[in-house]
Design an enzyme around this catalytic site. Structure first.
Site, PDB file in Angstrom:
ATOM      1  N   GLU A  27       0.828  -1.213   0.000  1.00  0.00           N
ATOM      2  CA  GLU A  27       0.000   0.000   0.000  1.00  0.00           C
ATOM      3  C   GLU A  27       0.863   1.264   0.000  1.00  0.00           C
ATOM      4  O   GLU A  27       0.416   2.334   0.412  1.00  0.00           O
ATOM      5  CB  GLU A  27      -0.930   0.025   1.230  1.00  0.00           C
ATOM      6  CG  GLU A  27      -1.817  -1.188   1.402  1.00  0.00           C
ATOM      7  CD  GLU A  27      -2.981  -1.285   0.407  1.00  0.00           C
ATOM      8  OE1 GLU A  27      -3.004  -0.484  -0.554  1.00  0.00           O
ATOM      9  OE2 GLU A  27      -3.832  -2.158   0.572  1.00  0.00           O
ATOM     10  N   HIS A  63      -2.546   1.989   8.777  1.00  0.00           N
ATOM     11  CA  HIS A  63      -3.663   1.256   8.167  1.00  0.00           C
ATOM     12  C   HIS A  63      -3.881  -0.041   8.948  1.00  0.00           C
ATOM     13  O   HIS A  63      -2.914  -0.737   9.288  1.00  0.00           O
ATOM     14  CB  HIS A  63      -3.318   0.959   6.699  1.00  0.00           C
ATOM     15  CG  HIS A  63      -4.244   0.010   6.031  1.00  0.00           C
ATOM     16  ND1 HIS A  63      -5.564   0.309   5.774  1.00  0.00           N
ATOM     17  CD2 HIS A  63      -4.052  -1.257   5.564  1.00  0.00           C
ATOM     18  CE1 HIS A  63      -6.132  -0.721   5.159  1.00  0.00           C
ATOM     19  NE2 HIS A  63      -5.241  -1.686   5.028  1.00  0.00           N
ATOM     20  N   HIS A 119      -7.119  -3.313  10.092  1.00  0.00           N
ATOM     21  CA  HIS A 119      -8.347  -4.014   9.732  1.00  0.00           C
ATOM     22  C   HIS A 119      -9.207  -4.235  10.979  1.00  0.00           C
ATOM     23  O   HIS A 119      -9.471  -5.390  11.347  1.00  0.00           O
ATOM     24  CB  HIS A 119      -8.011  -5.373   9.090  1.00  0.00           C
ATOM     25  CG  HIS A 119      -7.212  -5.293   7.832  1.00  0.00           C
ATOM     26  ND1 HIS A 119      -6.577  -6.387   7.264  1.00  0.00           N
ATOM     27  CD2 HIS A 119      -6.947  -4.245   6.993  1.00  0.00           C
ATOM     28  CE1 HIS A 119      -5.953  -6.029   6.147  1.00  0.00           C
ATOM     29  NE2 HIS A 119      -6.154  -4.725   5.971  1.00  0.00           N
ATOM     30  N   GLU A 169     -17.473  11.040  22.861  1.00  0.00           N
ATOM     31  CA  GLU A 169     -16.085  11.357  22.555  1.00  0.00           C
ATOM     32  C   GLU A 169     -15.782  11.450  21.061  1.00  0.00           C
ATOM     33  O   GLU A 169     -14.843  12.140  20.664  1.00  0.00           O
ATOM     34  CB  GLU A 169     -15.152  10.310  23.178  1.00  0.00           C
ATOM     35  CG  GLU A 169     -14.862  10.544  24.650  1.00  0.00           C
ATOM     36  CD  GLU A 169     -14.297  11.926  24.924  1.00  0.00           C
ATOM     37  OE1 GLU A 169     -15.063  12.788  25.412  1.00  0.00           O
ATOM     38  OE2 GLU A 169     -13.111  12.163  24.648  1.00  0.00           O
ATOM     39  N   HIS A 178     -12.937  -3.452   3.953  1.00  0.00           N
ATOM     40  CA  HIS A 178     -11.493  -3.702   4.033  1.00  0.00           C
ATOM     41  C   HIS A 178     -10.879  -3.233   5.366  1.00  0.00           C
ATOM     42  O   HIS A 178     -10.296  -4.023   6.084  1.00  0.00           O
ATOM     43  CB  HIS A 178     -10.772  -3.041   2.848  1.00  0.00           C
ATOM     44  CG  HIS A 178      -9.302  -3.278   2.831  1.00  0.00           C
ATOM     45  ND1 HIS A 178      -8.611  -3.707   1.725  1.00  0.00           N
ATOM     46  CD2 HIS A 178      -8.350  -3.157   3.813  1.00  0.00           C
ATOM     47  CE1 HIS A 178      -7.325  -3.858   2.019  1.00  0.00           C
ATOM     48  NE2 HIS A 178      -7.150  -3.514   3.281  1.00  0.00           N
TER      49      HIS A 178
HETATM   50  P1  13P Z   1       0.946  -5.502   3.104  1.00  0.00           P
HETATM   51  O1  13P Z   1       1.312  -6.817   3.758  1.00  0.00           O
HETATM   52  O2  13P Z   1       1.469  -5.393   1.705  1.00  0.00           O
HETATM   53  O3  13P Z   1       1.298  -4.340   3.982  1.00  0.00           O
HETATM   54  O4  13P Z   1      -0.642  -5.504   2.906  1.00  0.00           O
HETATM   55  C1  13P Z   1      -1.502  -5.658   3.991  1.00  0.00           C
HETATM   56  C2  13P Z   1      -2.777  -4.925   3.796  1.00  0.00           C
HETATM   57  O5  13P Z   1      -3.406  -4.584   4.768  1.00  0.00           O
HETATM   58  C3  13P Z   1      -3.244  -4.619   2.421  1.00  0.00           C
HETATM   59  O6  13P Z   1      -4.274  -3.685   2.453  1.00  0.00           O
HETATM   60 ZN    ZN Z   2      -5.388  -3.665   4.392  1.00  0.00          ZN
END
Ligand code: 13P
Ligand code: ZN
Length: 271
Positions: free
Chosen positions: A117, A140, A142, A170, A211
């Protein structure tokens, strides 16, 4: 290049990846982090003419970052393992003069490259720097409730933000500038990276439908705090949205909070 493994910014990143992993936000290799390093903090570790270990081509050139250093998690590397082996899972890169190559100076010691990314990361850094010169972190992850919410909620910035604001007081206090949403796209592609960069012109927080979530900040703590507050709001939303007697924080109450805390709420959000 001196061994960076115990540099304060690496140790802080290791603590952060541990916390993120234990909160369940970063399964397997899910998620990635980049930090724009200041030359001063790197200076004690640079030994003048640092040899380039490898050249990692960038799918989109970023000449605006020529000569700048980033610490970046590696693609396919597990957050679970970063703190035990930072040199394997992290990389220090310097962007080439024409912006098309990331010169690897340290890290990825068992092979590999920057996160897939990387276009999103560099694009986000650049756009947020235009808004805040102290911007340094892109994170980033999940987180499950935030993703779950995108399964049942329209992918619309204002509506999504108000739904999260409605969960606990909050949220509007921590991110009065709101949340952007990107419709589902193929991940790890230059196109999701460039589309995200456009959204970061307006937002510090970007949810990718189905995602995950990416946040930006001046420090790891600030970015982490945004992520955990979004995820807390999403968790409360997912726990309550079906309840027949759900009350929620309405627009009038949000306006009261904004006034009480003199918040810079994104224009139009509370209209
Ligand atoms: P990477 O392992 O390339 O960082 O990808 C993980 C991810 O969250 C892709 O959106
Ligand atoms: Zn991701």
């Amino acid at each position: 290049m001196k061994d960076l493994s115990h540099a304060p910014f690496i140790e802080e990143l290791c603590d952060t990846t541990d916390n993120m992993y234990r909160l369940g936000w970063n399964e397997r290799n899910g998620g990635n982090i980049s930090i724009l390093l200041r030359d001063e903090e790197l200076a004690p570790y640079l030994e003048g003419n640092d040899p380039i270990l490898r050249d990692l081509p960038l799918a989109v050139p970023f000449p605006q970052f020529a000569g700048r250093y980033f610490l970046v998690t590696g693609t396919g590397k597990y957050f679970k393992n970063v703190s035990r082996h930072p040199d394997v899972n992290l990389g220090l890169i310097r962007i080439s003069e024409d912006g098309s190559i990331a010169h690897l100076l340290w890290g990825y010691s068992q092979g590999g490259s920057t996160t897939s990314e990387i276009v999103m990361h560099l694009g986000a850094h650049w756009q947020r720097l235009q808004v805040d010169a102290a911007q340094r972190v892109v994170m980033h992850a999940h987180p499950a409730n935030t993703i779950a919410m995108t399964h049942i909620h329209p992918w619309e910035d204002k509506a999504f933000t108000l739904s999260i604001f409605g969960t606990c007081t909050e949220c509007i206090v921590i991110f009065p500038d709101g949340i952007g949403i990107l419709p589902w796209m193929i991940s790890s592609s230059p196109s999701i990276g460039l589309a995200s960069a456009e959204k970061f012109k307006e937002y510090r927080i970007l949810v990718w439908a189905l995602h995950g979530c990416t946040v930006t900040g001046t420090t790891l703590d600030e970015a982490f705090g945004l992520l955990e507050t979004v995820e807390k709001g999403a968790e409360i939303y997912m726990k309550t949205y079906l309840a027949p007697n759900r009350c929620g924080i309405d627009i009038g109450m949000l306006r009261d909070v904004a006034e009480a805390f003199t918040l810079q709420v994104k224009p139009g959000l509370l209209d």
